[in-house]
Design an enzyme around this catalytic site. Sequence first.
Site, short mmCIF file in Angstrom:
data_model
loop_
_atom_site.label_atom_id
_atom_site.label_comp_id
_atom_site.label_asym_id
_atom_site.label_seq_id
_atom_site.Cartn_x
_atom_site.Cartn_y
_atom_site.Cartn_z
CG MET A 179 34.44 32.29 34.69
SD MET A 179 33.22 32.17 36.11
CE MET A 179 33.18 33.93 36.34
CG HIS B 254 29.78 30.76 43.85
ND1 HIS B 254 29.80 30.50 42.58
CD2 HIS B 254 28.20 30.71 44.02
CE1 HIS B 254 28.55 30.21 42.04
NE2 HIS B 254 27.68 30.42 42.79
C1 GAR Z 1 33.72 37.31 40.87
O1 GAR Z 1 32.65 37.97 41.18
C2 GAR Z 1 33.48 35.79 41.46
O2 GAR Z 1 32.65 35.89 42.35
C3 GAR Z 1 32.87 35.29 40.12
O3 GAR Z 1 33.45 35.85 38.94
C4 GAR Z 1 33.76 37.06 39.12
C5 GAR Z 1 35.48 37.55 38.91
O4 GAR Z 1 35.48 38.62 38.91
N1 GAR Z 1 33.20 33.73 39.99
C6 GAR Z 1 32.24 32.86 39.55
O5 GAR Z 1 30.96 33.37 39.26
C7 GAR Z 1 32.65 31.33 39.78
N2 GAR Z 1 31.66 30.63 39.71
P1 GAR Z 1 37.16 39.36 38.78
O6 GAR Z 1 37.63 38.58 37.67
O7 GAR Z 1 36.87 40.95 38.63
O8 GAR Z 1 37.70 39.09 40.04
#
Ligand code: GAR
Length: 186
Positions: A78, A96
């Site tokens: 992030m 994303h």
């Molecule tokens: C995921 O859903 C990904 O798409 C999002 O964070 C989540 C992480 O989940 N990423 C973003 O929003 C990037 N802009 P995780 O840590 O359980 O894989």
Amino acid sequence: MRIAVLCSGNGTNFENIVRSVTQHEVVLMLHNKEKCGAAKRAEKFGIPHCHISHKDEHLMIMTLNAFRIDLIVLAGYMRILSPKFIQSFDKIINVHPSLLPKYKGANAIEQALDSGDDVTGCTVHYVTEELDSGEIILQSKVPIMPDDDIKSLTKAVQRREYGILPDAINLIGDSLETVQRVETTV
Ligand code: GAR
């Protein structure tokens, strides 16, 4: 390919890559949150992992170089990476939770819910200096149901991410293999 995954949170995509991308090896996971779910998952799988502050990109670059990484995967990382970081590596991809170019940046799932759209989804794309704007590798659509809330829609979108992120990694691996084969035959 030798893969490094960068995480900030729960790490479900990271675990999914480790479980399902069997032709390539996840050799390193870097996280910028000290005690995150991703670190626990790396521990469980015995994958080298390290907490490095996003403010110390120099250390991130040195660590990634030391591990001779072919592909960097941002899986819930992030933070926006600097041009210097992005230019230091050949291949960086990101997952994303929207159908890019819609809803770039933070809170993409909330934005899709609030928009009144009846479909959203997820995207795997190459990382460039412009936020969430690099070449798209794969996308998958997810219907937004009338009774969806942020929790149910996040779950539905992430379930699709678990499909397209490993597929995108395998596609990149296959294209590298083709290039190598061509190079050895000319
Ligand atoms: C995921 O859903 C990904 O798409 C999002 O964070 C989540 C992480 O989940 N990423 C973003 O929003 C990037 N802009 P995780 O840590 O359980 O894989």
